[in-house]
Write an enzyme that holds these catalytic residues in place. Structure first.
Site, PDB file in Angstrom:
ATOM      1  N   ARG A  74       0.818  -1.244   0.000  1.00  0.00           N
ATOM      2  CA  ARG A  74       0.000   0.000   0.000  1.00  0.00           C
ATOM      3  C   ARG A  74       0.840   1.278   0.000  1.00  0.00           C
ATOM      4  O   ARG A  74       0.344   2.351   0.339  1.00  0.00           O
ATOM      5  CB  ARG A  74      -0.984   0.015   1.162  1.00  0.00           C
ATOM      6  CG  ARG A  74      -1.975  -1.115   1.107  1.00  0.00           C
ATOM      7  CD  ARG A  74      -3.309  -0.746   1.697  1.00  0.00           C
ATOM      8  NE  ARG A  74      -4.261  -1.814   1.453  1.00  0.00           N
ATOM      9  CZ  ARG A  74      -4.413  -2.871   2.258  1.00  0.00           C
ATOM     10  NH1 ARG A  74      -3.713  -2.951   3.358  1.00  0.00           N
ATOM     11  NH2 ARG A  74      -5.273  -3.808   1.945  1.00  0.00           N
ATOM     12  N   LYS A 109       3.292  11.388 -11.062  1.00  0.00           N
ATOM     13  CA  LYS A 109       2.427  10.517 -11.864  1.00  0.00           C
ATOM     14  C   LYS A 109       3.153   9.194 -12.065  1.00  0.00           C
ATOM     15  O   LYS A 109       4.321   9.183 -12.484  1.00  0.00           O
ATOM     16  CB  LYS A 109       2.130  11.140 -13.229  1.00  0.00           C
ATOM     17  CG  LYS A 109       0.990  12.117 -13.202  1.00  0.00           C
ATOM     18  CD  LYS A 109       0.581  12.486 -14.620  1.00  0.00           C
ATOM     19  CE  LYS A 109      -0.555  13.481 -14.628  1.00  0.00           C
ATOM     20  NZ  LYS A 109      -0.896  13.920 -15.997  1.00  0.00           N
ATOM     21  N   GLU A 121       9.240  17.790 -25.383  1.00  0.00           N
ATOM     22  CA  GLU A 121       8.516  18.124 -24.142  1.00  0.00           C
ATOM     23  C   GLU A 121       8.936  19.514 -23.648  1.00  0.00           C
ATOM     24  O   GLU A 121       8.168  20.201 -22.982  1.00  0.00           O
ATOM     25  CB  GLU A 121       8.759  17.071 -23.053  1.00  0.00           C
ATOM     26  CG  GLU A 121       8.060  15.736 -23.283  1.00  0.00           C
ATOM     27  CD  GLU A 121       6.574  15.691 -22.872  1.00  0.00           C
ATOM     28  OE1 GLU A 121       6.014  16.740 -22.491  1.00  0.00           O
ATOM     29  OE2 GLU A 121       5.988  14.603 -22.951  1.00  0.00           O
ATOM     30  N   LYS A 129       7.304  22.920 -14.272  1.00  0.00           N
ATOM     31  CA  LYS A 129       6.592  21.695 -13.853  1.00  0.00           C
ATOM     32  C   LYS A 129       6.335  21.719 -12.348  1.00  0.00           C
ATOM     33  O   LYS A 129       5.249  21.353 -11.889  1.00  0.00           O
ATOM     34  CB  LYS A 129       7.421  20.472 -14.260  1.00  0.00           C
ATOM     35  CG  LYS A 129       6.798  19.163 -13.850  1.00  0.00           C
ATOM     36  CD  LYS A 129       6.109  18.440 -14.976  1.00  0.00           C
ATOM     37  CE  LYS A 129       5.187  17.347 -14.448  1.00  0.00           C
ATOM     38  NZ  LYS A 129       5.224  16.135 -15.194  1.00  0.00           N
ATOM     39  N   GLU A 162      -4.373  17.168 -11.170  1.00  0.00           N
ATOM     40  CA  GLU A 162      -4.848  17.507 -12.520  1.00  0.00           C
ATOM     41  C   GLU A 162      -6.347  17.790 -12.569  1.00  0.00           C
ATOM     42  O   GLU A 162      -7.074  17.279 -13.422  1.00  0.00           O
ATOM     43  CB  GLU A 162      -4.478  16.373 -13.486  1.00  0.00           C
ATOM     44  CG  GLU A 162      -4.462  16.832 -14.938  1.00  0.00           C
ATOM     45  CD  GLU A 162      -3.968  15.767 -15.892  1.00  0.00           C
ATOM     46  OE1 GLU A 162      -2.808  15.323 -15.734  1.00  0.00           O
ATOM     47  OE2 GLU A 162      -4.731  15.384 -16.778  1.00  0.00           O
ATOM     48  N   ARG A 185      -2.983  21.744 -14.046  1.00  0.00           N
ATOM     49  CA  ARG A 185      -2.059  20.706 -14.520  1.00  0.00           C
ATOM     50  C   ARG A 185      -2.457  20.167 -15.891  1.00  0.00           C
ATOM     51  O   ARG A 185      -1.623  19.595 -16.610  1.00  0.00           O
ATOM     52  CB  ARG A 185      -1.963  19.567 -13.488  1.00  0.00           C
ATOM     53  CG  ARG A 185      -0.874  18.559 -13.816  1.00  0.00           C
ATOM     54  CD  ARG A 185      -0.526  17.615 -12.674  1.00  0.00           C
ATOM     55  NE  ARG A 185       0.542  16.721 -13.063  1.00  0.00           N
ATOM     56  CZ  ARG A 185       1.231  15.938 -12.251  1.00  0.00           C
ATOM     57  NH1 ARG A 185       0.962  15.957 -10.954  1.00  0.00           N
ATOM     58  NH2 ARG A 185       2.195  15.154 -12.688  1.00  0.00           N
ATOM     59  N   ASN A 193      -0.824  18.611 -20.734  1.00  0.00           N
ATOM     60  CA  ASN A 193      -1.267  17.606 -21.702  1.00  0.00           C
ATOM     61  C   ASN A 193      -1.338  18.133 -23.137  1.00  0.00           C
ATOM     62  O   ASN A 193      -1.913  17.472 -24.006  1.00  0.00           O
ATOM     63  CB  ASN A 193      -2.640  17.054 -21.285  1.00  0.00           C
ATOM     64  CG  ASN A 193      -2.548  16.248 -20.009  1.00  0.00           C
ATOM     65  OD1 ASN A 193      -1.546  15.573 -19.771  1.00  0.00           O
ATOM     66  ND2 ASN A 193      -3.568  16.337 -19.168  1.00  0.00           N
ATOM     67  N   HIS A 228      -0.964  15.735 -25.974  1.00  0.00           N
ATOM     68  CA  HIS A 228      -1.052  14.385 -25.428  1.00  0.00           C
ATOM     69  C   HIS A 228      -2.328  13.641 -25.824  1.00  0.00           C
ATOM     70  O   HIS A 228      -2.301  12.419 -25.913  1.00  0.00           O
ATOM     71  CB  HIS A 228      -0.896  14.416 -23.906  1.00  0.00           C
ATOM     72  CG  HIS A 228       0.529  14.620 -23.464  1.00  0.00           C
ATOM     73  ND1 HIS A 228       1.280  15.716 -23.832  1.00  0.00           N
ATOM     74  CD2 HIS A 228       1.352  13.867 -22.695  1.00  0.00           C
ATOM     75  CE1 HIS A 228       2.479  15.624 -23.303  1.00  0.00           C
ATOM     76  NE2 HIS A 228       2.558  14.512 -22.611  1.00  0.00           N
ATOM     77  N   HIS A 282      -1.218  10.293 -27.307  1.00  0.00           N
ATOM     78  CA  HIS A 282      -1.542   9.013 -26.662  1.00  0.00           C
ATOM     79  C   HIS A 282      -2.303   8.106 -27.622  1.00  0.00           C
ATOM     80  O   HIS A 282      -2.083   6.886 -27.645  1.00  0.00           O
ATOM     81  CB  HIS A 282      -2.367   9.249 -25.396  1.00  0.00           C
ATOM     82  CG  HIS A 282      -1.543   9.724 -24.233  1.00  0.00           C
ATOM     83  ND1 HIS A 282      -2.094  10.055 -23.021  1.00  0.00           N
ATOM     84  CD2 HIS A 282      -0.209   9.907 -24.101  1.00  0.00           C
ATOM     85  CE1 HIS A 282      -1.129  10.429 -22.183  1.00  0.00           C
ATOM     86  NE2 HIS A 282       0.020  10.363 -22.823  1.00  0.00           N
ATOM     87  N   HIS A 298       7.571   8.316 -26.734  1.00  0.00           N
ATOM     88  CA  HIS A 298       6.493   9.159 -26.212  1.00  0.00           C
ATOM     89  C   HIS A 298       6.650  10.616 -26.676  1.00  0.00           C
ATOM     90  O   HIS A 298       5.693  11.246 -27.137  1.00  0.00           O
ATOM     91  CB  HIS A 298       6.463   9.069 -24.681  1.00  0.00           C
ATOM     92  CG  HIS A 298       5.512  10.025 -24.051  1.00  0.00           C
ATOM     93  ND1 HIS A 298       4.153   9.964 -24.260  1.00  0.00           N
ATOM     94  CD2 HIS A 298       5.721  11.100 -23.242  1.00  0.00           C
ATOM     95  CE1 HIS A 298       3.561  10.951 -23.601  1.00  0.00           C
ATOM     96  NE2 HIS A 298       4.490  11.661 -22.975  1.00  0.00           N
TER      97      HIS A 298
HETATM   98  N1  GLY Z   1       3.223  14.615 -17.960  1.00  0.00           N
HETATM   99  C1  GLY Z   1       2.148  15.416 -17.582  1.00  0.00           C
HETATM  100  C2  GLY Z   1       2.006  15.595 -16.115  1.00  0.00           C
HETATM  101  O1  GLY Z   1       2.877  15.242 -15.357  1.00  0.00           O
HETATM  102  O2  GLY Z   1       0.984  16.069 -15.682  1.00  0.00           O
END
Ligand code: GLY
Length: 369
Positions: free
Chosen positions: A117, A139, A181, A223, A233, A237, A241, A244, A248, A261
């Site tokens: 956990r 993330k 990025e 960031k 998010e 946040r 994206n 993305h 994705h 990516h």
């Molecule tokens: N890679 C996008 C984020 O960390 O929110």
């Protein structure tokens, strides 16, 4: 050297950007910590494992390996490593050091999030992409065949150590994937960073030390600010994206095996820019500047055999799709984006077709995998 901080309701931790940062691991290992496990890939460990080993006094830890490659970013290797941790005597006092690119930081972070956990993790990203994005912000997760990063958890680390000394060995293609990025960071919120990338392209591509450290630090600063303002998010946040939703879909459609990516994000940023131009929320000049900047750090792999209809269908399985409403982060100028939903599918497909056609043109060469 630069040091930033992520502060969320649940956590507060440093992100150190510094040559030789890896040697500082012991500073961030709590005294109460039990067994220490480094999770890496064979390639990264061969190239840079000695740096970690030296930092930890040459022993007193176990190294566990993940297979590497986006197509292997699945649940099964995480389960195998969890079994291995138990066999090696890991318990709730154990600590994981994630040492590798974005696939490792996501998977090892996820392992730490779910093992018994949750146990702590220190993130040491070794690719440019992971240093400026994946390794910062908590993330973690793995892909499903049907969609990217659909299993995962937010699990903030004890610290992130970004060491630019590991970058010279990074393959050219991986390096450029990280630069996309950084272009993203410029477009969404940092006009000066975007201008720097345009004006210093040669230096950046030649991996000029000062230029690289500048763009890493600026991206990490942004960031950290964004994650501190919106860890889960729910709002701000989402700007991270940009590119993305399209990217994705492209990764899943190509079974995570054709594009890195960052390359998929680069293509996705092109599609998002075309969509913003079609919607009239972005003027032609900044639109061309964004497309030009992405091209100037190209090439990305060819889009042969990929069609917009299939990609549009993929988007319905995106994490950002809520009650069948697909969400897009679209530029409105360089340094600002907006989140849009309810855009007619034909318009989305038209934007993708433009971006697909561009990659078929002479502007891009085929990149071997
Ligand atoms: N890679 C996008 C984020 O960390 O929110």
């Amino acid at each position: 050297m630069a040091e930033f901080e992520v502060t969320t309701p649940a956590a507060r931790y440093p992100v150190v950007v510094e040559r030789g940062a890896i040697s500082r691991i012991p500073e961030f290992v709590p005294e109460s910590c039990g067994k220490l496990f480094v999770v890496s890939t064979g390639d990264v460990w061969k190239l840079h494992g000695e740096r970690v080993s030296d930092a930890l006094g040459g022993g007193g830890f176990d190294v566990l390996f993940l297979p590497g490659g986006e197509e292997n970013k699945r649940f099964a290797p995480v389960e195998e490593l969890a079994e291995r941790l138990v066999e090696l005597g890991a318990d709730r006092s154990s600590l994981i050091v994630a040492f590798g690119g974005g696939i490792v930081t996501d998977m090892a972070g996820f392992l730490a999030a779910i093992f018994m956990r949750g146990i702590p993790v220190i993130q040491i990203p070794t690719t440019l992409l992971a240093q400026v994005d994946a390794g910062v912000g908590g993330k973690t997760g793995v892909n499903l065949a049907i969609g990217k990063n659909l299993i995962g958890s937010f699990h903030q680390p004890l610290a992130v150590l970004v060491d630019p000394e590991v970058l010279p060995s990074l393959p050219e293609r991986e390096y450029r994937a990280g630069l996309y990025e950084i272009i993203k960071a410029g477009v969404i919120a940092e006009e000066r960073l975007f201008d720097f990338l345009v004006e210093n392209r040669e230096r950046v591509l030649a991996r000029d030390q000062a230029a690289v450290e500048h763009i890493i630090a600026e991206s990490v600063r942004l960031k950290c600010e964004v994650v501190s303002a919106d860890e889960h998010e729910k709002g701000l946040r989402r700007i991270l994206n940009f590119g993305h939703t399209f990217g994705h879909a492209l990764e899943a459609e190509t079974r995570y095996s054709r594009f890195l990516h960052g390359e998929a994000v680069a293509w996705g940023m092109r599609a998002a820019t075309h969509l913003a131009l079609m919607l009239g929320i972005l003027a032609r000049v900044p639109g061309e500047q964004i497309l030009g900047a992405i091209s100037s750090y190209g090439p990305i792999p060819m889009m042969a055999g990929i069609n917009a209809k299939a990609l549009a269908a993929r988007m319905l399985n995106d994490k950002k799709t809520i009650q069948k409403r697909v969400h897009f982060v679209l530029p409105v100028r360089i340094g600002a984006v907006q989140v849009h939903a309810d855009i007619p599918e034909m318009m989305v497909r038209n934007a993708m077709e433009r971006a697909i056609d561009e990659t078929r043109s002479a502007e891009f060469d085929e990149v071997s995998a």
